[in-house]
Design a protein around this motif. Structure first.
Motif, PDB file in Angstrom:
ATOM      1  N   UNK A 166       0.813  -1.214   0.000  1.00 14.23           N
ATOM      2  CA  UNK A 166       0.000   0.000   0.000  1.00 14.23           C
ATOM      3  C   UNK A 166       0.842   1.258   0.000  1.00 14.23           C
ATOM      4  N   UNK A 167       2.031   1.174   0.571  1.00 16.37           N
ATOM      5  CA  UNK A 167       2.894   2.347   0.681  1.00 16.37           C
ATOM      6  C   UNK A 167       4.016   2.264  -0.345  1.00 16.37           C
ATOM      7  N   UNK A 168       3.834   3.015  -1.441  1.00 16.00           N
ATOM      8  CA  UNK A 168       4.823   3.025  -2.507  1.00 16.00           C
ATOM      9  C   UNK A 168       4.998   4.458  -2.991  1.00 16.00           C
TER      10      UNK A 168
ATOM     11  N   UNK B  66       2.223   6.638  -7.369  1.00 19.11           N
ATOM     12  CA  UNK B  66       0.872   6.121  -7.181  1.00 19.11           C
ATOM     13  C   UNK B  66       0.896   5.091  -6.054  1.00 19.11           C
ATOM     14  N   UNK B  67       0.049   5.289  -5.068  1.00 19.16           N
ATOM     15  CA  UNK B  67      -0.001   4.368  -3.937  1.00 19.16           C
ATOM     16  C   UNK B  67      -0.641   3.044  -4.308  1.00 19.16           C
ATOM     17  N   UNK B  68      -0.591   2.107  -3.397  1.00 18.53           N
ATOM     18  CA  UNK B  68      -1.078   0.763  -3.650  1.00 18.53           C
ATOM     19  C   UNK B  68      -2.570   0.668  -3.911  1.00 18.53           C
ATOM     20  N   UNK B  69      -3.377   1.490  -3.220  1.00 19.89           N
ATOM     21  CA  UNK B  69      -4.824   1.436  -3.443  1.00 19.89           C
ATOM     22  C   UNK B  69      -5.155   1.883  -4.863  1.00 19.89           C
ATOM     23  N   UNK B  70      -4.593   3.003  -5.291  1.00 18.37           N
ATOM     24  CA  UNK B  70      -4.871   3.496  -6.647  1.00 18.37           C
ATOM     25  C   UNK B  70      -4.279   2.561  -7.694  1.00 18.37           C
ATOM     26  N   UNK B  71      -3.103   2.010  -7.435  1.00 16.04           N
ATOM     27  CA  UNK B  71      -2.506   1.056  -8.377  1.00 16.04           C
ATOM     28  C   UNK B  71      -3.393  -0.181  -8.501  1.00 16.04           C
TER      29      UNK B  71
ATOM     30  N   UNK C 182      -2.716  -2.631   9.162  1.00 13.00           N
ATOM     31  CA  UNK C 182      -3.900  -3.446   9.395  1.00 13.00           C
ATOM     32  C   UNK C 182      -5.025  -2.654  10.041  1.00 13.00           C
ATOM     33  N   UNK C 183      -5.129  -1.373   9.685  1.00 15.80           N
ATOM     34  CA  UNK C 183      -6.273  -0.618  10.178  1.00 15.80           C
ATOM     35  C   UNK C 183      -7.439  -0.778   9.213  1.00 15.80           C
ATOM     36  N   UNK C 184      -8.642  -0.737   9.741  1.00 20.58           N
ATOM     37  CA  UNK C 184      -9.854  -1.029   8.981  1.00 20.58           C
ATOM     38  C   UNK C 184      -9.978  -0.175   7.725  1.00 20.58           C
ATOM     39  N   UNK C 185      -9.701   1.122   7.820  1.00 25.63           N
ATOM     40  CA  UNK C 185      -9.881   1.995   6.664  1.00 25.63           C
ATOM     41  C   UNK C 185      -9.009   1.583   5.489  1.00 25.63           C
ATOM     42  N   UNK C 186      -7.758   1.239   5.757  1.00 25.18           N
ATOM     43  CA  UNK C 186      -6.874   0.817   4.659  1.00 25.18           C
ATOM     44  C   UNK C 186      -7.312  -0.520   4.071  1.00 25.18           C
ATOM     45  N   UNK C 187      -7.754  -1.419   4.932  1.00 22.17           N
ATOM     46  CA  UNK C 187      -8.217  -2.719   4.440  1.00 22.17           C
ATOM     47  C   UNK C 187      -9.426  -2.521   3.528  1.00 22.17           C
ATOM     48  N   UNK C 188     -10.395  -1.753   3.993  1.00 21.39           N
ATOM     49  CA  UNK C 188     -11.608  -1.508   3.213  1.00 21.39           C
ATOM     50  C   UNK C 188     -11.274  -0.791   1.910  1.00 21.39           C
TER      51      UNK C 188
ATOM     52  N   UNK D  13      -8.805  -5.332  -4.662  1.00 22.91           N
ATOM     53  CA  UNK D  13      -7.957  -6.403  -4.119  1.00 22.91           C
ATOM     54  C   UNK D  13      -8.845  -7.560  -3.673  1.00 22.91           C
ATOM     55  N   UNK D  14      -8.394  -8.782  -3.928  1.00 22.30           N
ATOM     56  CA  UNK D  14      -9.191  -9.933  -3.482  1.00 22.30           C
ATOM     57  C   UNK D  14      -8.650 -10.539  -2.198  1.00 22.30           C
ATOM     58  N   UNK D  15      -7.509 -10.024  -1.735  1.00 20.55           N
ATOM     59  CA  UNK D  15      -6.936 -10.543  -0.509  1.00 20.55           C
ATOM     60  C   UNK D  15      -6.114  -9.487   0.203  1.00 20.55           C
ATOM     61  N   UNK D  16      -5.821  -9.753   1.481  1.00 15.91           N
ATOM     62  CA  UNK D  16      -5.078  -8.802   2.294  1.00 15.91           C
ATOM     63  C   UNK D  16      -4.213  -9.600   3.262  1.00 15.91           C
ATOM     64  N   UNK D  17      -2.902  -9.573   3.024  1.00 15.69           N
ATOM     65  CA  UNK D  17      -1.945 -10.294   3.860  1.00 15.69           C
ATOM     66  C   UNK D  17      -0.963  -9.305   4.481  1.00 15.69           C
ATOM     67  N   UNK D  18      -0.375  -9.711   5.588  1.00 22.45           N
ATOM     68  CA  UNK D  18       0.572  -8.843   6.280  1.00 22.45           C
ATOM     69  C   UNK D  18       2.001  -9.324   6.065  1.00 22.45           C
TER      70      UNK D  18
END
Length: 164
Positions: free
Chosen positions: A43-45, A48-53, A73-79, A86-91
């Protein structure tokens, strides 16, 4: 971190690394050019950040399954990430075996979700709403009669009930 991840993935006999990018623009270009089965997205790049990418990849290369791999792993970033496609979210601090299982799951069309990210989402869901904290002199809200709303626009779901 990226080099270690690439080494881990290349050590798997059933995984091929077809591209690697250091920013959002590069990730989009690599996915559009190579059409990988799964793309791991931070997400942090820079740029263009990860959400927009993720949003752009799912629009321009819809066959690519984007799995977020991040330390947030905060709710807003996950959502935000899931809403972007995104179809998945891993740490990032997941065990290597969990990451490999998550990639395989995404390739099968499943949605790998780190249990800690799921917990963050569920905990945020339990946060009281402003309606739950109304004082006795305020208007009251009752949770006693649930209302169902149609989730599709099928003819059966959008018709008004018949009156006798």
């Amino acid at each position: 971190v990226r080099n270690g991840l690439v080494q881990l993935l290349r050590s798997q006999p059933d995984l091929d690394v077809v591209a690697c990018a250091g920013d959002g623009e590069g990730a989009i270009a690599a996915c559009v050019e190579h059409h990988p089965d799964v793309a791991l997205m931070d997400l942090s790049m820079p740029g263009i950040g990860g959400v927009e990418a993720t949003r752009r990849i799912t629009e321009q290369a819809p066959c690519v399954q984007v799995v977020v791999l991040t330390s947030f792993m905060d709710r807003d970033r996950i959502v935000d990430a899931l809403n972007a496609g995104a179809i998945g979210y891993l740490l990032k601090d997941s065990e290597p075996e969990e990451l490999i299982r998550g990639i395989h799951a995404a390739a099968r069309g499943e949605s790998p979700l780190d249990p800690r990210a799921a917990r963050a989402m569920l905990t945020a869901q339990r946060t009281p709403s402003p309606l739950d904290t109304l004082t006795s002199g305020s208007a009251r809200y009752s949770h006693s009669s649930p209302t169902a709303y149609p989730t599709s626009k099928s003819p059966a779901a959008s018709r008004s009930p018949r009156r006798p």
